[in-house]
Design an enzyme around this catalytic site. Structure first.
Site, PDB file in Angstrom:
ATOM      1  N   LYS A 131      24.784 -25.260  18.622  1.00  0.00           N
ATOM      2  CA  LYS A 131      24.132 -24.343  19.573  1.00  0.00           C
ATOM      3  C   LYS A 131      24.128 -24.928  20.987  1.00  0.00           C
ATOM      4  O   LYS A 131      24.425 -24.227  21.950  1.00  0.00           O
ATOM      5  CB  LYS A 131      22.675 -24.042  19.148  1.00  0.00           C
ATOM      6  CG  LYS A 131      22.541 -23.406  17.776  1.00  0.00           C
ATOM      7  CD  LYS A 131      21.118 -22.981  17.483  1.00  0.00           C
ATOM      8  CE  LYS A 131      20.102 -24.108  17.382  1.00  0.00           C
ATOM      9  NZ  LYS A 131      20.327 -25.056  16.275  1.00  0.00           N
TER      10      LYS A 131
ATOM     11  N   ARG B  69      12.480 -19.416  16.339  1.00  0.00           N
ATOM     12  CA  ARG B  69      12.687 -20.160  15.093  1.00  0.00           C
ATOM     13  C   ARG B  69      11.760 -19.679  13.984  1.00  0.00           C
ATOM     14  O   ARG B  69      11.828 -20.219  12.871  1.00  0.00           O
ATOM     15  CB  ARG B  69      12.423 -21.641  15.344  1.00  0.00           C
ATOM     16  CG  ARG B  69      13.684 -22.493  15.504  1.00  0.00           C
ATOM     17  CD  ARG B  69      13.220 -23.882  15.784  1.00  0.00           C
ATOM     18  NE  ARG B  69      14.097 -24.964  15.497  1.00  0.00           N
ATOM     19  CZ  ARG B  69      14.863 -25.565  16.392  1.00  0.00           C
ATOM     20  NH1 ARG B  69      14.977 -25.104  17.602  1.00  0.00           N
ATOM     21  NH2 ARG B  69      15.546 -26.643  16.056  1.00  0.00           N
TER      22      ARG B  69
ATOM     23  N   ARG C  83      25.572 -37.844  15.345  1.00  0.00           N
ATOM     24  CA  ARG C  83      24.905 -37.669  16.645  1.00  0.00           C
ATOM     25  C   ARG C  83      23.764 -38.670  16.796  1.00  0.00           C
ATOM     26  O   ARG C  83      23.560 -39.242  17.865  1.00  0.00           O
ATOM     27  CB  ARG C  83      24.364 -36.232  16.775  1.00  0.00           C
ATOM     28  CG  ARG C  83      23.765 -35.953  18.140  1.00  0.00           C
ATOM     29  CD  ARG C  83      23.380 -34.496  18.300  1.00  0.00           C
ATOM     30  NE  ARG C  83      22.176 -34.155  17.559  1.00  0.00           N
ATOM     31  CZ  ARG C  83      21.665 -32.928  17.473  1.00  0.00           C
ATOM     32  NH1 ARG C  83      22.273 -31.913  18.055  1.00  0.00           N
ATOM     33  NH2 ARG C  83      20.554 -32.704  16.798  1.00  0.00           N
TER      34      ARG C  83
ATOM     35  N   ARG D   1      18.953 -40.108  19.083  1.00  0.00           N
ATOM     36  CA  ARG D   1      17.894 -39.108  18.879  1.00  0.00           C
ATOM     37  C   ARG D   1      17.102 -39.472  17.642  1.00  0.00           C
ATOM     38  O   ARG D   1      17.670 -39.596  16.555  1.00  0.00           O
ATOM     39  CB  ARG D   1      18.521 -37.711  18.740  1.00  0.00           C
ATOM     40  CG  ARG D   1      17.949 -36.734  19.733  1.00  0.00           C
ATOM     41  CD  ARG D   1      18.575 -35.396  19.574  1.00  0.00           C
ATOM     42  NE  ARG D   1      17.768 -34.550  18.695  1.00  0.00           N
ATOM     43  CZ  ARG D   1      17.886 -33.228  18.625  1.00  0.00           C
ATOM     44  NH1 ARG D   1      18.765 -32.601  19.378  1.00  0.00           N
ATOM     45  NH2 ARG D   1      17.128 -32.528  17.811  1.00  0.00           N
TER      46      ARG D   1
ATOM     47  N   ARG E 294      14.395 -31.180   8.456  1.00  0.00           N
ATOM     48  CA  ARG E 294      14.679 -30.114   9.437  1.00  0.00           C
ATOM     49  C   ARG E 294      15.487 -28.987   8.783  1.00  0.00           C
ATOM     50  O   ARG E 294      15.297 -27.819   9.099  1.00  0.00           O
ATOM     51  CB  ARG E 294      15.411 -30.703  10.652  1.00  0.00           C
ATOM     52  CG  ARG E 294      14.446 -31.496  11.547  1.00  0.00           C
ATOM     53  CD  ARG E 294      15.157 -32.447  12.475  1.00  0.00           C
ATOM     54  NE  ARG E 294      16.040 -31.813  13.398  1.00  0.00           N
ATOM     55  CZ  ARG E 294      17.147 -32.393  13.905  1.00  0.00           C
ATOM     56  NH1 ARG E 294      17.473 -33.627  13.547  1.00  0.00           N
ATOM     57  NH2 ARG E 294      17.884 -31.733  14.738  1.00  0.00           N
TER      58      ARG E 294
HETATM   59  P1  AMP Z   1      16.383 -28.798  18.614  1.00  0.00           P
HETATM   60  O1  AMP Z   1      16.797 -29.668  19.739  1.00  0.00           O
HETATM   61  O2  AMP Z   1      16.557 -27.338  18.899  1.00  0.00           O
HETATM   62  O3  AMP Z   1      16.999 -29.213  17.303  1.00  0.00           O
HETATM   63  O4  AMP Z   1      14.807 -29.001  18.435  1.00  0.00           O
HETATM   64  C1  AMP Z   1      14.247 -30.271  18.148  1.00  0.00           C
HETATM   65  C2  AMP Z   1      12.814 -30.096  17.667  1.00  0.00           C
HETATM   66  O5  AMP Z   1      12.032 -29.454  18.677  1.00  0.00           O
HETATM   67  C3  AMP Z   1      12.638 -29.230  16.433  1.00  0.00           C
HETATM   68  O6  AMP Z   1      12.865 -29.956  15.224  1.00  0.00           O
HETATM   69  C4  AMP Z   1      11.194 -28.778  16.592  1.00  0.00           C
HETATM   70  O7  AMP Z   1      10.291 -29.814  16.232  1.00  0.00           O
HETATM   71  C5  AMP Z   1      11.076 -28.575  18.093  1.00  0.00           C
HETATM   72  N1  AMP Z   1      11.436 -27.184  18.475  1.00  0.00           N
HETATM   73  C6  AMP Z   1      12.475 -26.791  19.255  1.00  0.00           C
HETATM   74  N2  AMP Z   1      12.503 -25.460  19.387  1.00  0.00           N
HETATM   75  C7  AMP Z   1      11.467 -24.985  18.670  1.00  0.00           C
HETATM   76  C8  AMP Z   1      10.968 -23.689  18.384  1.00  0.00           C
HETATM   77  N3  AMP Z   1      11.551 -22.573  18.881  1.00  0.00           N
HETATM   78  N4  AMP Z   1       9.875 -23.591  17.584  1.00  0.00           N
HETATM   79  C9  AMP Z   1       9.254 -24.674  17.092  1.00  0.00           C
HETATM   80  N5  AMP Z   1       9.685 -25.923  17.304  1.00  0.00           N
HETATM   81  C10 AMP Z   1      10.770 -26.094  18.083  1.00  0.00           C
END
Ligand code: AMP
Length: 192
Positions: free
Chosen positions: A14, A89, A128, A134, A145
């Site tokens: 994404k 999400r 990654r 990260r 996740r």
């Molecule tokens: P990402 O970089 O999109 O994989 O997001 C990393 C982390 O941020 C996720 O595992 C969640 O803990 C938090 N996060 C990001 N976007 C959301 C969302 N829309 N709703 C809830 N938690 C989020």
């Protein structure tokens, strides 16, 4: 206004494709994960609140995400469109988002789902994690996740299918090939 949701599990690509879409279609990119990481590294109150959930591979509570997202969108009143990466999400997020867009008389234009199998996702995320450091890209947290994705986020596929907005794109192959599939899907379905 063109509002595109780039949907998919962690590791689907994404972020990579959102950046390219931002350039190609002149959209503002909103990655809720990137925003939370920036807030965390600046040690803001929001960042500290989010970090507790991110470190465990869990979702940040809906109301926190929604308030944050709305305030970011308000900072871009002149945007010709947005690409949403990692949002919504949950069904609650999607419903609140829809209400908010209706109030502003703008639509969700399209939802593109990047389809990648779990084995490939885990391989990409572990790689990654090694490259970027990260902290949520370790095998244990990655599995958590993916569970969270399957339980809380995947139901959105149905939600957007029922609204005739969902288009699935095969998310394995070279980045250029996948991006071309994404762009073809947009260009065929864009309604101005
Ligand atoms: P990402 O970089 O999109 O994989 O997001 C990393 C982390 O941020 C996720 O595992 C969640 O803990 C938090 N996060 C990001 N976007 C959301 C969302 N829309 N709703 C809830 N938690 C989020």
């Amino acid at each position: 206004m063109f509002n595109l949701i780039l949907f998919g599990p962690p590791g689907a690509g994404k972020g990579t494709h959102s950046l390219r879409l931002m350039d190609k279609y002149g959209l503002v990119h909103i990655s809720t994960g990137d925003i939370f990481r920036a807030e965390t590294s600046n040690k803001t109150e929001l960042g500290m609140k989010a970090k507790a959930f991110m470190d465990k591979g869990e979702l940040v509570p809906d109301e926190v995400v929604i308030d944050m997202l709305f305030s970011v969108m308000d900072r871009h009143k002149k945007a010709k469109g947005f690409v949403f990466d990692g949002f919504p999400r949950t069904i609650v997020q999607a419903e609140k988002f829809e209400e908010m867009l209706e109030e502003r008389k703008v639509p969700v234009s399209l939802v593109i789902s990047l389809a990648v199998d779990d084995e490939e996702l885990i391989r990409r995320l572990v790689k990654r994690g090694l490259e970027s450091g990260r902290t949520d890209d370790t095998e244990e947290i990655i599995r958590q996740r993916l569970n969270v994705y399957n339980n809380q986020t995947k139901p959105l596929l149905d939600f957007y299918t029922k609204k005739n907005l969902l288009h699935s794109v095969h998310g394995i192959g070279s980045i250029d090939d996948i991006f071309e599939r994404v762009c073809t899907t947009i260009d065929h379905n864009i309604k101005n």
